[in-house]
Design an enzyme around this catalytic site. Structure first.
Site, PDB file in Angstrom:
ATOM      1  N   GLU A 143      25.829  48.676   8.669  1.00  0.00           N
ATOM      2  CA  GLU A 143      25.508  48.680  10.097  1.00  0.00           C
ATOM      3  C   GLU A 143      26.253  47.594  10.866  1.00  0.00           C
ATOM      4  O   GLU A 143      26.546  47.750  12.049  1.00  0.00           O
ATOM      5  CB  GLU A 143      23.995  48.531  10.318  1.00  0.00           C
ATOM      6  CG  GLU A 143      23.181  49.752   9.921  1.00  0.00           C
ATOM      7  CD  GLU A 143      22.803  49.776   8.439  1.00  0.00           C
ATOM      8  OE1 GLU A 143      23.281  48.905   7.678  1.00  0.00           O
ATOM      9  OE2 GLU A 143      22.025  50.670   8.047  1.00  0.00           O
ATOM     10  N   GLN A 172      10.061  49.753   5.722  1.00  0.00           N
ATOM     11  CA  GLN A 172      11.217  49.601   6.608  1.00  0.00           C
ATOM     12  C   GLN A 172      10.811  49.310   8.056  1.00  0.00           C
ATOM     13  O   GLN A 172      11.454  49.763   8.996  1.00  0.00           O
ATOM     14  CB  GLN A 172      12.139  50.828   6.535  1.00  0.00           C
ATOM     15  CG  GLN A 172      12.834  50.940   5.173  1.00  0.00           C
ATOM     16  CD  GLN A 172      14.018  51.876   5.166  1.00  0.00           C
ATOM     17  OE1 GLN A 172      14.030  52.882   5.856  1.00  0.00           O
ATOM     18  NE2 GLN A 172      15.018  51.562   4.350  1.00  0.00           N
TER      19      GLN A 172
END
Lengths: 163, 580
Positions: free
Chosen positions: B52, B115
């Site tokens: 990312e 998450q």
């Protein structure tokens, strides 16, 4: 060197959305400004809230606080409130020791200071006062001889005078 | 717009299409997964990156090269936290970027769900603004506002965090016809009266300097700046973020100011009596010790962000506004002043020119016959030409790339200025190449930086993004090593990377689907660069093994005054021989 600290009262009109208080307070801590007191509450328009912040900073830093606050998208307007041209009020709640012997003395003292007896028990009492910080300090000093068991105080709220 | 029923994910993709997005850099994952299904059918190109952080820097490189808003996308938790560095990087350098992150379902927010990370809270101090969307009906409004805020005023990063259930629930799509942000002011209109005050100061000055920052590139004001400089006859310095805003070849250009700036640029600021500051922010890397910076200068400060005025240096005249608007007003105002009485800068121009000719940028050729890193970078600039886009990582190679390449055009020099993010070069080059596919894009990287983000070479190889990477391999964290040489008695604690032994960068390039080349001798530099330039269907990585003790000069040591600039180790300019 003894540096004289000056307090400034900043009144911030914000959008009434989740996370706005976090944005404002995070900005103060991130830029290294110390908040002396803070109050948040509704306004006449449910879309907006008002945050009143008392901060001890000097000229240049104060300008920076205001400029940085103004960059927050949820901040609508910022105004510095001066003591001479605004009403500035705080709320005090204080629990003091009492005995049967000094209950009456306490009532009189509190009345003289414009405060209220919120509760009167046999060993302790709760006193409230809504007034300027100077008046609040005076009452606290006067209550000291009774023995202060607990004290809590709100942040300051302010409104500009028109006269 | 149409009131068609759809789920939040489709509404999101439709919104991004309406916002004009043509490319997204991202990686899917659980919470953002619903958005990837309608994205599959969209006209928007999604480039699947390998990390990312690569997505964020690629969006930044795209935005820096094109002037458009860059977009990156990630899932919740680790996907979102991996975006933190590029978000902070882009925000520091005022790059317009929108980051879209998935969030755990709204009912699970706050429960430490799988998450889950509070990315809105985490990104609050490093974004211009951010959103947490839990109601699918709010998606189009949030996206429209995000692009508006990112692109207008002082550009910056807006993060939109969207709960998974907002993506899966049914909603109707309504693209907002107007945006109402009562607390948002973009401050782009410059005030004529401020401009007139500035013009009057310019007419009264005798040693003025145009101190040009990245804002000039952001507002596409290079042409206007050129006209102002030529009409006023005032010399120009361009900061690290402004390289290319004004042609390096122009006789009025003194180079880059700051810690590793030219003697002419640094000294011109120090001796100036008027700084005309355009879209710059008196960063510590430019001013050195602030209290001794440009001590006799008055300051005109033009910036779109009112919080920058007076933040570090008091302004005598402040002009809040878009710097292109400001210059457009300033040029006729200066001409009008000059018509009354044209100031004479002859002596000043003679003075700055003598600094420039006496103390040009230079470097020593290593006595052991090894490759000079500055020579490699200089040749890269010369051979690939002024239309090439260069990106850099952070460190010595970045400073040399800023110093020894001649930038003639805006948006040809992309780097991480404010945050100083190692690893910026490769993913930023990828983003720049996607945004400007017809331009040659060179990433000039250090061997340390390259090892932080080279995974995106695989992305480039697979997606037909033929960037070129020059690794300036001095097998160390070179800038840190330079500081250890100068300030820590040559005690090289943890700066030796051994990267001439491990990894083998040419094999790594090969494994990533790129062409790997190596060059270690001065006589091979040109032909290696030419070979790399001839390959346009694959990414190329050139491992330039260079002399490891080369240092970046000039240098103003951190925290010292710009007056203490050193042109080489223990060598300050001999000011006595100069007529000051």
């Amino acid at each position: 060197m003894n540096v004289q600290r000056t307090f400034h009262t900043i009144s911030v009109l914000v959008e009434n959305r989740s996370g706005v208080l976090a944005r404002v307070s995070a900005l103060f801590s991130r830029r290294g400004y110390n908040i002396e007191s803070l109050s948040v509450g509704p306004t006449q328009d449910p879309q907006f809230s008002r945050i009143t912040i008392v901060v001890s900073v000097e000229g240049h830093a104060l300008d920076q606080v205001i400029q940085q606050l103004d960059k927050l998208v949820n901040v609508i307007a910022i105004e510095e409130m001066h003591e001479s041209s605004s009403v500035q009020i705080e709320l005090l709640l204080v629990r003091v020791s009492v005995t049967a012997a000094n209950q009456e003395k306490l009532r009189t003292l509190v009345a003289e200071h414009g405060g209220k007896m919120a509760e009167m028990g046999s060993t302790s009492a709760i006193v409230s006062l809504t007034d300027t910080s100077t008046k609040i300090e005076a009452l606290v000093n006067a209550l000291n001889p009774f023995g202060i068991l607990e004290l809590t105080q709100s942040g300051l709220v302010a409104m500009r005078r028109t006269i | 717009m149409s009131d068609k029923k759809m789920n939040g994910a489709t509404s999101l993709v439709r919104s991004l299409e309406h916002a004009g997005v043509d490319v997204i850099f991202g990686i899917p994952g659980g919470a953002i997964l619903p958005a990837y299904d309608p994205l599959f059918d969209s006209t928007i190109r999604h480039i699947l990156v390998r990390h990312e952080q690569g997505a964020g820097h690629a969006a930044t490189g795209y935005a820096q090269a094109t002037g458009r808003v860059g977009v990156c996308m990630a899932t919740s938790g680790p996907g979102a936290t991996n975006l933190v560095t590029p978000i902070a990087d882009a925000q520091m350098d005022s790059v317009p970027m929108v980051a879209i992150t998935g969030q755990v379902p709204s009912g699970a927010i706050g429960t430490d769900a799988f998450q889950e990370a509070d990315i809105r809270g985490i990104s609050m101090p490093i974004t211009k603004h951010n959103y947490l969307v839990t109601n699918p009906a709010d998606i189009p409004q949030a996206i429209a506002e995000a692009f508006h805020i990112a692109a207008t005023g002082r550009p910056g990063v807006v993060l939109v965090d969207i709960a998974k259930d907002a993506l899966t629930s049914e909603t109707t799509f309504n693209w907002p016809t107007s945006i109402s942000l009562p607390g948002y002011r973009d401050h782009s209109q410059s005030k004529q009266s401020d401009v007139d005050d500035a013009a009057a100061l310019i007419a009264q000055s005798s040693r003025p300097v145009l101190y040009v920052g990245g804002g000039v590139i952001k507002s596409n004001a290079s042409r206007e700046l050129l006209a102002l400089a030529e009409a006023s006859g005032i010399p120009v310095v361009t900061t690290l973020m402004a390289r290319g805003a004004f042609p390096d070849s122009h006789p009025l250009h003194l180079g880059m100011p700051g810690m590793h700036g030219t003697v002419a640029a640094v000294t011109a600021l120090q001796k100036s009596d008027l700084l005309i500051t355009l879209g710059a922010r008196f960063d510590d890397r430019v001013t050195g010790k602030l209290s001794t910076f440009a001590p006799v200068a008055k300051v005109i400060h033009a910036d779109i962000d009112p919080a920058e005025i007076g933040k570090n240096r008091k302004a005598d005249v402040a002009i809040v506004g878009d710097v292109r608007n400001t210059i457009n007003l300033l040029l006729p105002a200066v001409k009008a002043q000059y018509a009354k009485a044209r100031p004479d800068f002859t002596a000043w121009i003679k003075q700055v020119n003598s600094w420039r000719s006496t103390f040009p940028l230079g470097y020593d050729i290593p006595k052991d016959g090894s490759l000079s890193p500055q020579y490699v970078i200089e040749r890269l600039g010369k051979i690939s030409g002024p239309d090439t886009i260069f990106t850099a990582g952070v460190g010595q190679h970045q400073m040399w790339a800023s110093q020894f390449i001649s930038y003639e055009k805006p948006r040809t020099w992309l780097n991480s200025g404010g945050l100083g993010t190692m690893g910026y070069a490769v993913p930023a080059a990828m983003g720049a190449k996607v945004g400007a596919p017809d331009s040659t894009v060179w990433a000039i990287d250090g061997d340390g930086c390259f090892q932080m983000t080279n995974q995106e070479l695989a992305t480039c190889a697979l997606n037909n993004i033929p960037i070129k990477v020059a690794i300036i391999n001095n097998e160390s964290l070179g800038m840190v090593r330079q500081w250890q040489t100068l300030f820590y008695n040559e005690r090289y604690s943890n700066t030796d990377l051994h990267s001439k032994r491990v990894p083998d960068f040419t094999k790594l390039a090969d494994a990533m689907g790129c062409i790997g080349l190596r060059c270690e001798r001065p006589e091979d530099v040109d032909k290696t660069i030419e070979k790399a330039m001839s390959i346009n269907d694959q990414p190329v990585v050139v491992d330039f093994g260079v002399f490891r003790d080369a240092m970046v000069w000039p240098m103003v040591a951190a925290g010292t005054s710009n007056d203490e600039i050193m042109v080489a180790r223990e060598l300050a300019p001999d000011w006595d021989s100069q007529d000051l």
